[in-house]
Design an enzyme around this catalytic site. Structure first.
Site, PDB file in Angstrom:
ATOM      1  N   LYS A  51       0.861  -1.175   0.000  1.00  0.00           N
ATOM      2  CA  LYS A  51       0.000   0.000   0.000  1.00  0.00           C
ATOM      3  C   LYS A  51       0.900   1.227   0.000  1.00  0.00           C
ATOM      4  O   LYS A  51       1.496   1.573   1.018  1.00  0.00           O
ATOM      5  CB  LYS A  51      -0.880  -0.003   1.261  1.00  0.00           C
ATOM      6  CG  LYS A  51      -1.847   1.150   1.303  1.00  0.00           C
ATOM      7  CD  LYS A  51      -2.674   1.149   2.560  1.00  0.00           C
ATOM      8  CE  LYS A  51      -3.666   2.300   2.564  1.00  0.00           C
ATOM      9  NZ  LYS A  51      -3.120   3.563   2.126  1.00  0.00           N
ATOM     10  N   LYS A 108      -7.575  -2.683   3.249  1.00  0.00           N
ATOM     11  CA  LYS A 108      -6.250  -2.182   3.626  1.00  0.00           C
ATOM     12  C   LYS A 108      -5.779  -3.037   4.793  1.00  0.00           C
ATOM     13  O   LYS A 108      -6.578  -3.390   5.664  1.00  0.00           O
ATOM     14  CB  LYS A 108      -6.332  -0.750   4.181  1.00  0.00           C
ATOM     15  CG  LYS A 108      -6.860   0.278   3.257  1.00  0.00           C
ATOM     16  CD  LYS A 108      -6.619   1.655   3.847  1.00  0.00           C
ATOM     17  CE  LYS A 108      -7.825   2.178   4.597  1.00  0.00           C
ATOM     18  NZ  LYS A 108      -7.822   3.632   4.764  1.00  0.00           N
TER      19      LYS A 108
END
Lengths: 526, 337
Positions: A229, A399
């Site tokens: 990420k 996430k």
């Protein structure tokens, strides 16, 4: 504007989502088209530029209310919202205003841009005279901007969808991109398939939630693709015909701020839209976010900045290929097009965000622990067979951030908050030890419960050492664990460091001040 | 030496050897009204208004208390002392103290609006005025009482139509009775928390007429609350006590609700800016009407408000006290019953 003020009151009077949506839906059913367009604009961060500066507004409000400027400022600190402070201090209306539509007010405010200060003042005083408190508040908000009514764009779109009986995702897409609320009609914006500006129109970004349970709950690891990420700015790069556009996640057109990506986009095949992360990339490495900050908020970029902080697009998805919207295709198919695209362009400024190879969740936990050294914030998990969604949704994308860094720090300054924290000391500055001295190194505003904020507020009021305007220095007694995502050197801060996303993780009632961390502890995290 | 001085333990009159609303334990205390920050436990003798006696005894139990009607005078060592309506809550008074032609008035808490239950405020001429300043900033101006009650009634009626119970958080002494007396009882029944109902009982026993109320008890059928209005102290609302009213809509009635931020912070469904304290205009009107040149500003925005008064040409100074005014963010001290 009465209808809009009533909408505002109705939304303000409840904290229930359904009631807010119902109020908005009702508004969208009864308001004139031009007002609806402006309401959509205001609630999707498209407020007009400020034409009257707030210093003047404060002066005029104090003067008209017969109070001294210092008393107005003190009142503002207590209320925590300028538009509201003005609405509250002004004397009762002296005349009935001629009711004017929302769009008429906004357009008149916009037209103040080029008039003299005296004319601005005359216009505003006259407007105030004829309005009640709620209308004044809304009017002031239109001038000062930052119009937050407690409804997100998502809720606004939901209400609009119900009022028009149009599916939400399609509406969300229609209101994206570049349109001018002053010239576009309601029909053009929402009901016609408009070709106007269609070339620049971005797709709604698909956003993910943080994983809330054990990662194993996601099921079979082979159903999932993992990537790092990246810690940059989310961007959507568009090439349609010969035209190129770069959009940030805030739906801001930033093409000219990133000339290297503009240049890169010309190499893309026509009818192509990429989703990715804008990152500073230098000497073969991704750089810290604070270097990227030198590129944000600047409309023109100097050569020196371009050399110091060159950017790339780390692409992770294709939304449009060969002129076709391919968001409905499974992720793996879209990724195949992406690979093809990156290879064809063959330019260092376009990189594919690689997927991480793993066969068990344990493998992935190991990978996640390397995130900081990879300059990433953690991992993204995406279901391999999922389409590209709209907005923030649970299910197909997650996430999985690394745990934050933490230090124990001492509260030394406090300031009153804004909005729902008005009149409450909630904005704090924290310090760590450097020898016998406490050095401030970060501010933090969030992470405590309302009850904790009230307790700290009471502490601040009882233990103030000095006041500097709205700020109070307080007896160094309270210790908090501060969590943050990253740390970098900074010449702009006294402590020499800048933190990323600092917030209070918890109140360390158990820790005496002497046991707070030191500046050296902080520097070792660099 | 001034007739009144501000001592560590409270406002003191040396000539009469008596304190007004002291926070330290003293021999003789004159009490402006029965709220806990003004009427504390542990003094030897209390002096208050006739209407204050019942709630004071209800709160403090078996105390030595003497009371007298408004405007009657008692003389202590040559000092003439009398009570004058402050309009804050039932029995609340301003204390007038006169010695050798010098007149001081201590306001306690006050409001100028007639709330339909407390004896309405009366202005008293004086040389020295001790005023509260709970809402001493120009952002605090109250709407007409009738307008606020219209809003409350509309909210209640809408909840009733939706099959909900309406709950309002309010002090059990003062705000609770003001609500009970002014809401529209034709909408539905009014229920009370035990703390409110016990205070009502004490007041009714002292021959104050209060509109009919029903105490919330375990024995009551939960279904009977539907569409009703429940009045309870703020402290009860954080507990499981409220569960029996589900589904309900929760409102706060307090001057602090005038600010959007405070309103939203409470996470209540509604906030009604209904206060038993004077607003900005009320404070200024009251001070001007006393004709006093020396103003001592107690609890609230005391420093700011006294700076404002100085700007208006008055001798004003902030005074430290332990009065709280209208509290919403601190856990409200309530009668434990």
């Amino acid at each position: 504007m009465r209808q809009f003020a009533e909408l505002f009151l109705a939304i303000d009077a409840t904290n229930k989502t359904n009631a807010k949506v119902a109020a908005l839906q009702h508004y969208f059913e009864i308001a004139p088209d031009k007002d609806k367009v402006w309401t959509i604009a205001l609630l999707s961060h498209r407020r007009p530029k400020r034409t009257v500066n707030t210093r003047l507004l404060r002066e005029w409000a104090a003067e008209y209310s017969g109070i001294s400027p210092w008393l107005f400022e003190e009142s503002y600190h207590v209320v925590g919202d300028l538009a509201e402070t003005i609405a509250l201090v002004l004397p009762n209306p002296i005349s009935d205003s001629k009711e004017q539509a929302l769009h008429a007010w906004i357009e008149q405010i916009m037209d103040l841009k080029d008039v003299s200060e005296a004319d601005k003042k005359a216009f505003i005083l006259q407007a105030w005279q004829g309005m009640d408190k709620a209308e004044r508040f809304v009017f002031n908000k239109l001038i000062t901007g930052g119009f937050r009514m407690g409804v997100s764009q998502k809720l606004m779109v939901r209400a609009l969808g119900k009022a028009l009986d149009i599916e939400e995702n399609s509406l969300q897409h229609r209101i994206m991109g570049n349109w001018d609320p002053r010239t576009i009609t309601f029909d053009e914006l929402l009901l016609q398939e408009n070709s106007l500006d269609a070339a620049s129109k971005p797709y709604p970004f698909y956003l993910a939630y943080q994983i809330d349970g054990p990662v194993e709950d996601l099921g079979d690891p082979s159903d999932w693709q993992a990537e790092h990420k990246w810690d940059g700015i989310r961007g959507q790069l568009i090439k349609r015909g010969e035209e190129v556009f770069l959009w940030s996640r805030g739906e801001e057109l930033v093409t000219d701020r990133f000339p290297e990506l503009k240049l890169l986009a010309t190499k893309l095949p026509a009818g192509c839209v990429l989703d990715g992360e804008i990152l500073v990339f230098k000497d073969g490495q991704i750089q810290n976010f604070n270097l990227l900050q030198t590129r944000i908020g600047r409309k023109t970029v100097s050569k020196a900045t371009l050399q110091k902080a060159p950017v790339i697009l780390k692409a992770y998805d294709v939304l449009e290929w060969d002129g076709n919207d391919i968001r409905h295709l499974p992720l793996l198919e879209r990724r195949a097009y992406l690979a093809e695209c990156v290879a064809a362009v063959n330019d260092e400024r376009l990189q594919q965000s690689p997927s991480v190879a793993f066969s068990t969740w344990e493998d992935l936990k190991v990978e996640r622990s390397t995130a900081r050294s990879m300059k990433s914030e953690g991992l993204m998990l995406k279901r391999k067979d999922a389409p590209y969604g709209v907005g923030r949704k649970k299910g197909d994308w997650w996430k999985w951030k690394v745990d934050p860094l933490t230090v124990d720090a001492v509260l030394i300054y406090a300031m009153r908050g804004h909005g729902r924290r008005a009149n409450l000391y909630t904005d704090y500055t924290f310090a760590v030890w450097k020898g016998d001295e406490l050095v401030p190194f970060t501010k933090a505003y969030s992470g405590l419960t309302d009850a904790e904020f009230r307790k700290v507020d009471a502490f601040v009021k009882k233990n103030t050492i000095e006041r500097f305007g709205p700020v109070r220095s307080v007896k160094p007694e309270l210790v908090f664990e501060i969590a943050f995502e990253g740390i970098a050197q900074s010449s702009r801060h006294k402590s020499g460091v800048a933190l990323r996303f600092p917030r209070m993780k918890r109140w360390r009632h158990d820790k005496p001040v002497e046991e707070a961390n030191t500046l050296n502890d902080l520097l070792t995290l660099l | 030496m001034p007739l009144l001085t501000f001592k560590k333990g409270g406002i003191y009159c040396a000539q009469a050897d008596v304190y007004i609303d002291p926070w330290s334990k003293v021999d003789r205390a004159i009490i402006t009204h029965a709220h806990s920050d003004h009427a504390r436990w542990g003094h030897q003798h209390y002096l208050c208004t006739s209407n204050c006696e019942a709630p004071l005894k209800h709160r403090l139990g078996n105390i030595s208390v003497q009371s007298m009607p408004f405007r009657e005078e008692v003389v202590m060592n040559g000092v003439r002392i009398s009570f004058h309506p402050a309009g804050h809550i039932i029995g609340s008074a301003q204390v007038r103290v006169e010695y050798q032609g010098e007149v001081w008035v201590v306001s306690g808490d006050y409001k100028l609006v007639d709330d339909g239950f407390a004896t309405p405020f009366e202005s008293v001429k004086c040389h020295h005025f001790v005023t509260e300043s709970t809402f001493g900033l120009p952002v605090y101006t109250w709407a007409d009482q009738q307008q606020i009650f219209d809003e409350i009634n509309t909210w209640w009626a809408a909840n009733r139509a939706n099959g909900k119970v309406s709950i309002i958080a309010a002090y059990s002494l003062g705000k609770a009775q003001r609500l009970i007396q002014n809401v529209d009882h034709s909408i539905g029944p009014v229920f009370t928390h035990g703390a409110v109902e016990n205070m009502n009982a004490a007041l009714r026993a002292a021959h104050h007429d209060i509109q009919p109320t029903i105490q919330v008890t375990k024995e009551l059928d939960k279904k009977s609350y539907k569409g009703g209005l429940v009045i309870a102290p703020g402290s009860a609302l954080g507990s499981s006590w409220v569960n029996k009213f589900k589904p309900f809509s929760l409102a706060y009635a307090s001057g602090w609700m005038a600010l959007r931020g405070t309103r939203r912070r409470r996470a209540a469904d509604r906030g009604f800016a209904l206060s038993d304290h004077a607003d900005w205009d009320g404070l200024n009107t009251a001070i001007a009407a006393t004709g006093a040149e020396n103003i001592y500003v107690t609890h609230g925005y005391s420093t700011l408000f006294s700076n404002w008064l100085k700007e208006q040409g008055l001798n004003a100074a902030p005074v430290e006290t332990q009065y709280v005014g209208e509290s919403i963010d601190v856990a409200e001290e309530e009668v434990a019953i």
